[in-house]
Design an enzyme around this catalytic site. Structure first.
Site, PDB file in Angstrom:
ATOM      1  N   ASN A   9       0.869  -1.179   0.000  1.00 14.45           N
ATOM      2  CA  ASN A   9       0.000   0.000   0.000  1.00 14.45           C
ATOM      3  C   ASN A   9       0.905   1.228   0.000  1.00 14.45           C
ATOM      4  O   ASN A   9       1.506   1.556   1.022  1.00 14.45           O
ATOM      5  CB  ASN A   9      -0.894  -0.043   1.249  1.00 14.45           C
ATOM      6  CG  ASN A   9      -1.747   1.204   1.393  1.00 14.45           C
ATOM      7  OD1 ASN A   9      -1.795   2.045   0.491  1.00 14.45           O
ATOM      8  ND2 ASN A   9      -2.414   1.326   2.533  1.00 14.45           N
ATOM      9  N   LYS A  11       0.139   4.277  -0.228  1.00 12.08           N
ATOM     10  CA  LYS A  11      -0.486   5.440   0.426  1.00 12.08           C
ATOM     11  C   LYS A  11      -0.239   6.716  -0.406  1.00 12.08           C
ATOM     12  O   LYS A  11      -0.197   6.656  -1.613  1.00 12.08           O
ATOM     13  CB  LYS A  11       0.018   5.570   1.867  1.00 12.08           C
ATOM     14  CG  LYS A  11      -0.175   4.268   2.656  1.00 12.08           C
ATOM     15  CD  LYS A  11       0.042   4.409   4.134  1.00 12.08           C
ATOM     16  CE  LYS A  11      -0.147   3.060   4.827  1.00 12.08           C
ATOM     17  NZ  LYS A  11       0.008   3.123   6.265  1.00 12.08           N
ATOM     18  N   HIS A  95      -9.439   1.010   5.081  1.00  6.24           N
ATOM     19  CA  HIS A  95      -8.150   1.200   5.763  1.00  6.24           C
ATOM     20  C   HIS A  95      -8.351   2.089   6.993  1.00  6.24           C
ATOM     21  O   HIS A  95      -9.161   3.021   6.965  1.00  6.24           O
ATOM     22  CB  HIS A  95      -7.140   1.833   4.798  1.00  6.24           C
ATOM     23  CG  HIS A  95      -5.747   1.758   5.337  1.00  6.24           C
ATOM     24  ND1 HIS A  95      -5.290   2.643   6.275  1.00  6.24           N
ATOM     25  CD2 HIS A  95      -4.739   0.882   5.106  1.00  6.24           C
ATOM     26  CE1 HIS A  95      -4.037   2.310   6.595  1.00  6.24           C
ATOM     27  NE2 HIS A  95      -3.685   1.258   5.894  1.00  6.24           N
ATOM     28  N   GLU A  97      -6.701   4.436   8.122  1.00  5.62           N
ATOM     29  CA  GLU A  97      -6.500   5.872   7.884  1.00  5.62           C
ATOM     30  C   GLU A  97      -7.771   6.501   7.329  1.00  5.62           C
ATOM     31  O   GLU A  97      -8.092   7.648   7.627  1.00  5.62           O
ATOM     32  CB  GLU A  97      -5.298   6.066   6.941  1.00  5.62           C
ATOM     33  CG  GLU A  97      -3.992   5.862   7.703  1.00  5.62           C
ATOM     34  CD  GLU A  97      -2.864   5.248   6.899  1.00  5.62           C
ATOM     35  OE1 GLU A  97      -2.889   5.301   5.657  1.00  5.62           O
ATOM     36  OE2 GLU A  97      -1.949   4.688   7.541  1.00  5.62           O
ATOM     37  N   GLU A 167      -5.030  -5.033  10.545  1.00  6.81           N
ATOM     38  CA  GLU A 167      -3.997  -4.022  10.763  1.00  6.81           C
ATOM     39  C   GLU A 167      -4.271  -3.304  12.077  1.00  6.81           C
ATOM     40  O   GLU A 167      -5.071  -2.358  12.111  1.00  6.81           O
ATOM     41  CB  GLU A 167      -4.005  -2.999   9.617  1.00  6.81           C
ATOM     42  CG  GLU A 167      -3.744  -3.587   8.250  1.00  6.81           C
ATOM     43  CD  GLU A 167      -3.230  -2.536   7.267  1.00  6.81           C
ATOM     44  OE1 GLU A 167      -2.127  -2.727   6.758  1.00  6.81           O
ATOM     45  OE2 GLU A 167      -3.907  -1.514   7.051  1.00  6.81           O
ATOM     46  N   GLY A 173       2.822   2.230  10.845  1.00  6.61           N
ATOM     47  CA  GLY A 173       3.772   3.335  10.709  1.00  6.61           C
ATOM     48  C   GLY A 173       4.502   3.691  11.991  1.00  6.61           C
ATOM     49  O   GLY A 173       5.160   4.720  12.068  1.00  6.61           O
ATOM     50  N   SER A 213       3.751  -2.210  10.226  1.00  6.14           N
ATOM     51  CA  SER A 213       5.200  -2.293  10.385  1.00  6.14           C
ATOM     52  C   SER A 213       5.783  -3.644   9.982  1.00  6.14           C
ATOM     53  O   SER A 213       6.691  -4.151  10.641  1.00  6.14           O
ATOM     54  CB  SER A 213       5.608  -1.917  11.820  1.00  6.14           C
ATOM     55  OG  SER A 213       5.225  -0.580  12.095  1.00  6.14           O
TER      56      SER A 213
HETATM   57  P1  13P Z   1       3.252   0.366   7.682  1.00  2.00           P
HETATM   58  O1  13P Z   1       3.781  -0.910   7.064  1.00  2.00           O
HETATM   59  O2  13P Z   1       3.962   1.583   7.201  1.00  2.00           O
HETATM   60  O3  13P Z   1       3.154   0.257   9.169  1.00  2.00           O
HETATM   61  O4  13P Z   1       1.731   0.533   7.135  1.00  2.00           O
HETATM   62  C1  13P Z   1       0.863  -0.534   7.222  1.00  2.00           C
HETATM   63  C2  13P Z   1      -0.356  -0.205   6.473  1.00  2.00           C
HETATM   64  O5  13P Z   1      -1.140   0.648   6.883  1.00  2.00           O
HETATM   65  C3  13P Z   1      -0.614  -0.903   5.207  1.00  2.00           C
HETATM   66  O6  13P Z   1      -1.891  -0.655   4.731  1.00  2.00           O
END
Ligand code: 13P
Length: 254
Positions: A9, A11, A95, A97, A167, A173, A213
């Site tokens: 992803n 982002k 997601h 976010e 997740e 992150g 992560s």
């Molecule tokens: P990270 O791998 O940067 O923690 O992000 C995970 C994520 O949100 C994938 O959709």
């Protein structure tokens, strides 16, 4: 047996030129991978150009979001069919976010799940608890609401086109990965929920990815867990070497 799936992803990262060069490098380095499915999800504006690069390769394309209407007066939105037209075979939905920053609810996410499945595209349905919810021992309740809410009226035969991504928000992150045991516990719980909603066969066949992560140095341990079928990778998916190492995770027993 469930085929492993590693999804990147991207982002809100990489402009069109950068997306093209990352995709080109991945196509080259992952050309001989057949035992694992690979998906990348660039920004919207790069999708069509990246589609031309991954066409015929081992890599499939996903969008990071969609709107649950085909056409109409929905300024600024994109339907699953339009994303399919741009070259996508899958869409990431729900997601954390988007749930947190854009206020997406389970009801809205469910509409997107239906719209995507109706367009014969694959859904990557994201779920996961926040740190506060975990500390308040609400994790199971939250996961139940997200899975049940996301899957309202989704028929069993469409579940073959749906992948779940667990997740935990506190691991995204932050560099803090869930331990192998924490991730396995949540995955096994989610599989149980799917079994309750559908059948043991549907639950057995459904792939559940871990995200939060995921890095080259923790992927092998995560992938060795019975109910972890792949990874949804954020930060590490932007680095060719890291993402390729994650795709080429070491299988337990080797
Ligand atoms: P990270 O791998 O940067 O923690 O992000 C995970 C994520 O949100 C994938 O959709």
């Amino acid at each position: 047996m469930r085929k492993p799936l590693i999804a990147g992803n991207w982002k809100l990262n990489k402009n069109i030129t950068e997306s093209e060069s990352l995709a080109r490098a991945l196509v080259t380095d992952l050309a001989d991978i057949t035992e694992t499915d690979i998906i990348i999800a660039p920004i919207f504006t790069a999708l069509n150009r990246v589609a031309a690069i991954v066409d015929g390769s081992s890599i499939q394309l996903a969008a990071q979001n969609c709107y649950p209407q085909e056409t109409g007066a929905f300024t600024g939105e994109l339907s699953p069919t339009m994303l399919k037209d741009a070259g996508c075979g899958a869409i990431i939905i729900g997601h954390s976010e988007r749930r947190q920053l854009m206020g997406e609810t389970n009801e809205f996410i469910n509409l997107k799940v239906h719209a995507t499945l109706n367009s014969e595209m694959q859904v990557i349905l994201c779920v996961g608890e926040t740190l506060e919810e975990r500390e308040n021992e609400e994790m199971l309740e939250i996961l139940t609401a997200q899975i049940k809410g996301g899957l309202v009226n989704v028929p069993a035969e469409k579940m073959q086109n749906l992948v779940v991504a667990y997740e935990p928000v506190w691991a995204i992150g932050t560099g803090k990965t869930a331990s192998n045991e924490q991730a396995q516990e949540a995955h096994s719980f989610i599989r149980g929920l799917i079994q309750g909603l559908y059948s043991p066969e549907t639950a057995e066949a459904c792939r559940i990815l871990y995200g939060g992560s995921v890095k080259p140095d923790n992927v092998d341990g995560l992938m060795a867990q019975a109910d972890i079928d792949g990874a949804l990778v954020g930060g590490a998916s932007l680095k060719v070497e890291d993402f390729c190492r994650i795709v080429k995770f070491e299988k337990a027993g080797h």
